[in-house]
Scaffold this active site. Structure first.
Site, PDB file in Angstrom:
ATOM      1  NE  ARG A  18     -26.765   7.057  60.178  1.00 24.76           N
ATOM      2  CZ  ARG A  18     -27.166   6.778  61.454  1.00 24.76           C
ATOM      3  NH1 ARG A  18     -26.660   5.703  62.060  1.00 24.76           N
ATOM      4  NH2 ARG A  18     -27.854   7.594  61.998  1.00 24.76           N
ATOM      5  N   GLY A  83     -29.408  18.481  67.186  1.00 22.76           N
ATOM      6  CA  GLY A  83     -29.510  17.516  68.284  1.00 22.76           C
ATOM      7  C   GLY A  83     -31.109  17.291  68.370  1.00 22.76           C
ATOM      8  CG  ASN A 173     -32.901   6.706  74.833  1.00 16.97           C
ATOM      9  OD1 ASN A 173     -33.923   6.427  75.268  1.00 16.97           O
ATOM     10  ND2 ASN A 173     -32.300   7.606  74.449  1.00 16.97           N
ATOM     11  CG  ASN A 363     -68.431 -14.804  30.246  1.00 24.22           C
ATOM     12  OD1 ASN A 363     -67.330 -14.454  30.416  1.00 24.22           O
ATOM     13  ND2 ASN A 363     -68.830 -15.935  30.870  1.00 24.22           N
ATOM     14  CG  ASN A 372     -57.324   2.351  29.235  1.00 26.39           C
ATOM     15  OD1 ASN A 372     -56.350   1.785  28.362  1.00 26.39           O
ATOM     16  ND2 ASN A 372     -57.012   2.679  30.414  1.00 26.39           N
ATOM     17  CB  SER A 391     -62.199 -15.191  23.019  1.00 24.68           C
ATOM     18  OG  SER A 391     -62.737 -15.776  24.142  1.00 24.68           O
ATOM     19  NE  ARG A 426     -66.036 -12.632  13.360  1.00 18.44           N
ATOM     20  CZ  ARG A 426     -66.460 -13.370  14.406  1.00 18.44           C
ATOM     21  NH1 ARG A 426     -66.224 -13.110  15.469  1.00 18.44           N
ATOM     22  NH2 ARG A 426     -67.429 -14.021  13.728  1.00 18.44           N
TER      23      ARG A 426
HETATM   24  C1  UD1 Z   1     -31.059   8.374  69.331  1.00 19.87           C
HETATM   25  C2  UD1 Z   1     -30.744   8.659  71.034  1.00 19.87           C
HETATM   26  C3  UD1 Z   1     -30.048   7.355  71.475  1.00 19.87           C
HETATM   27  C4  UD1 Z   1     -31.256   6.228  71.099  1.00 19.87           C
HETATM   28  C5  UD1 Z   1     -31.426   6.103  70.062  1.00 19.87           C
HETATM   29  C6  UD1 Z   1     -32.646   4.983  69.553  1.00 19.87           C
HETATM   30  C7  UD1 Z   1     -30.055  11.074  71.430  1.00 19.87           C
HETATM   31  C8  UD1 Z   1     -29.035  12.032  71.527  1.00 19.87           C
HETATM   32  N1  UD1 Z   1     -29.681   9.801  71.061  1.00 19.87           N
HETATM   33  O1  UD1 Z   1     -29.656   8.274  68.745  1.00 19.87           O
HETATM   34  O2  UD1 Z   1     -29.940   7.514  72.862  1.00 19.87           O
HETATM   35  O3  UD1 Z   1     -30.453   5.015  71.546  1.00 19.87           O
HETATM   36  O4  UD1 Z   1     -32.000   7.234  69.310  1.00 19.87           O
HETATM   37  O5  UD1 Z   1     -32.949   5.098  68.102  1.00 19.87           O
HETATM   38  O6  UD1 Z   1     -31.176  11.170  71.694  1.00 19.87           O
HETATM   39  N2  UD1 Z   1     -33.589  14.472  64.954  1.00 19.87           N
HETATM   40  C9  UD1 Z   1     -34.263  15.851  64.859  1.00 19.87           C
HETATM   41  N3  UD1 Z   1     -33.202  16.818  64.813  1.00 19.87           N
HETATM   42  C10 UD1 Z   1     -32.156  16.639  65.198  1.00 19.87           C
HETATM   43  C11 UD1 Z   1     -31.563  15.606  65.287  1.00 19.87           C
HETATM   44  C12 UD1 Z   1     -32.390  14.307  65.416  1.00 19.87           C
HETATM   45  O7  UD1 Z   1     -35.401  16.242  64.623  1.00 19.87           O
HETATM   46  O8  UD1 Z   1     -31.295  17.697  65.137  1.00 19.87           O
HETATM   47  C13 UD1 Z   1     -34.650  13.232  64.760  1.00 19.87           C
HETATM   48  C14 UD1 Z   1     -34.234  12.466  63.835  1.00 19.87           C
HETATM   49  O9  UD1 Z   1     -35.169  12.537  62.705  1.00 19.87           O
HETATM   50  C15 UD1 Z   1     -34.729  11.091  64.407  1.00 19.87           C
HETATM   51  C16 UD1 Z   1     -34.549  11.302  65.849  1.00 19.87           C
HETATM   52  O10 UD1 Z   1     -34.587  12.533  66.136  1.00 19.87           O
HETATM   53  O11 UD1 Z   1     -36.109  10.603  64.144  1.00 19.87           O
HETATM   54  C17 UD1 Z   1     -33.353  10.606  66.373  1.00 19.87           C
HETATM   55  O12 UD1 Z   1     -32.090  11.015  65.722  1.00 19.87           O
HETATM   56  P1  UD1 Z   1     -30.947  10.121  65.352  1.00 19.87           P
HETATM   57  O13 UD1 Z   1     -29.933  10.979  64.937  1.00 19.87           O
HETATM   58  O14 UD1 Z   1     -31.439   9.011  64.525  1.00 19.87           O
HETATM   59  O15 UD1 Z   1     -30.396   9.574  66.698  1.00 19.87           O
HETATM   60  P2  UD1 Z   1     -29.594   8.325  66.933  1.00 19.87           P
HETATM   61  O16 UD1 Z   1     -28.291   8.530  66.895  1.00 19.87           O
HETATM   62  O17 UD1 Z   1     -30.393   7.173  66.361  1.00 19.87           O
HETATM   63 CA    CA Z   2     -31.924   6.848  64.931  1.00 19.04          CA
END
Ligand code: UD1
Ligand code: CA
Length: 452
Positions: A18, A83, A173, A363, A372, A391, A426
């Protein structure tokens, strides 16, 4: 703190689609530092602490940035993005080492403070198995909701899986979690992926803690501290919060700013006593400003060190490698790069000083240019103590101008100038007495209509 050892895992494997950028999300900056570096800097450090970062495949630049900020960091690669719980398990090797506390933070939440990490660990010491960082969101859309029943945290529901009632909950969260090290792995490995996205949600840990008869606590913080960055608009919002913090800290440290809302600072800017910063100044990363220095309006500074009582601008541009000695002066429309100005040196107007050293009290006149670059290589110019450059001179590097030497205005200097010598390069001036008057008379005569 309290003698408990701690492992912090920072999740940074997300694509950041995004952001619509080829740069990995956590390498974007707020306050002149990457998002990742802010989180790493706030994470617990020192004896008894371990730090790990989870990066996406092919994101070596993210691991490199982590090592630059915290050389002690362990980097793990999450092969597939399945995830947040799956990401934590990419660092299983570190978890197995067995710290008392396990902290999980997100690399895209840069405004988090060290104090909050400390607060998260307190419930663990008091016997909780899990602490979750919560905040009241003005607009909770997109966040996981904290479901509190009879005063107990029973679940976190992700937006996509929440009922209409649950979506009305504003306690959200923040993403930071603290697990008791003894049960952390057992809990996280129980997490499945039966949800609308088919992802392993770390947030499901809360429900599992309940099923095991263990307790989960909520620690609350302000929304500004936990703004997650998913888009460029959120990046700009976080920058605003960061700038407000940096300006307040600078004012608190005694910096004089009459219009702080127009001044942009970096998280690593350092100030001495009695520093003044006028309106519309932009300070990039790596700038130190010593006691009594003044940065006048509309100046732009990056990787520069400003000595005691030095003066910069208005309208100056100090590029990386600029170092100003005590009382040195840089005036309007002056650009410097890799330039050392020793104490009391003056470069007051319309000048470029690059790859150069200007000796004490020298100066440099208006319009002077250190030439340069020959189109292939950069060359150095050294100007001795107390030298005077007239100057509009071009100093063609490599070049040395001796201490106390004079350079006549408008010179093109290509050869070294010894100490205390005069160099003039000059065209010779020629004079014709009365020429202008004769010229005008001739022209007027030619214009008169011919009579008869
Ligand atoms: C997540 C939380 C949500 C919370 C929000 C706060 C979960 C399932 N959801 O959602 O509850 O309110 O953050 O900002 O945890 N990442 C990985 N590997 C993955 C997925 C994510 O490293 O497979 C990392 C991302 O780089 C990021 C972080 O985890 O730094 C959070 O992931 P993101 O996809 O931004 O979660 P949100 O949808 O924002
Ligand atoms: Ca996030």
């Amino acid at each position: 703190m309290n003698g408990r050892s701690c492992l912090t895992i920072v999740l940074a494997a997300g694509e950041g689609t995004r952001m619509r950028s080829s740069l990995p999300k956590v390498l974007h900056s707020v306050g002149g530092q990457t998002l990742l570096s802010h989180v790493l800097a706030a994470a617990p450090g020192g004896p008894g602490t371990l730090l790990a970062v989870v990066v996406g495949p092919g994101h070596e630049a993210v691991a490199d940035e982590a090592k630059r900020v915290r050389p002690d960091v362990m980097a793990f690669v999450q092969g597939q993005r399945l995830g947040t719980a799956h990401a934590v398990l990419a660092a299983k090797e570190a978890i197995i080492r067995g710290a008392d506390d396990l902290l999980i933070a997100f690399g895209d939440t840069p405004l988090i403070s060290a104090d909050t990490f400390t607060r998260m660990r307190a419930p663990l010491q008091a016997g909780a198995s899990l602490a979750v960082l919560g905040f009241h969101a003005r607009n909770p859309t997109g966040y996981g909701r904290l479901i509190v029943t009879d005063g107990r945290l029973t679940a976190i529901r992700e937006e996509a899986d929440a009922s209409d009632d649950e979506r009305r909950v504003t306690l959200c969260n923040a993403g930071v979690m603290a697990f008791d090290g003894k049960t952390a792995l057992q809990i996280i490995e129980k997490i499945g992926n039966t949800n609308s996205k088919g992802e392993y949600y770390l947030t499901d840990a809360v429900g599992i803690v309940g099923e095991l008869g263990l307790t989960a606590a909520v620690i609350e913080t302000s929304e500004n501290e936990v703004r997650g960055i998913n888009t460029k608009a959120q990046l700009a919002e976080a920058e605003q919060v960061m700038q407000t913090r940096l300006r307040e800290a600078a004012l608190e440290a005694g910096v004089t700013m009459v219009a702080p809302e127009t001044v942009f600072l970096s998280a690593d800017t350092s100030f001495g006593k009695d520093v003044t910063i006028e309106p519309y100044v932009v300070i990039g990363q790596g700038v130190t400003i010593a006691d009594g220095a003044a940065i006048h309006a509309f100046s732009h500074l990056v990787q520069a060190s400003i000595g005691r009582n030095a003066s910069v601008g208005p309208y100056a541009r100090l590029r990386p490698g600029t170092s100003l000695g005590e009382g040195a002066r840089i005036g309007n429309f002056v650009e410097t790069k890799a330039a050392v100005l020793e104490a009391g040196a003056k470069v007051n107007h319309l000048t470029y000083i690059g790859d150069a050293c200007v000796g004490a009290n020298a100066n440099i006149g208006a319009g002077t240019i250190t030439c340069n670059y020959d189109g292939f290589n950069k060359h150095r110019t050294e100007i001795g103590e107390g030298a005077f450059v007239g100057s509009n001179s071009s100093l063609v590097a490599p070049l040395k101008i001796g201490a106390g030497a004079y350079v006549g205005s408008g010179s093109v200097i290509t050869k070294n100038v010894p100490d205390n010598a005069l160099a003039v390069g000059r065209g010779q001036q020629s004079l014709r007495e009365g020429w202008a008057k004769r010229f005008r008379e001739m022209k007027l005569l030619a214009k008169k209509p011919k009579s008869g």
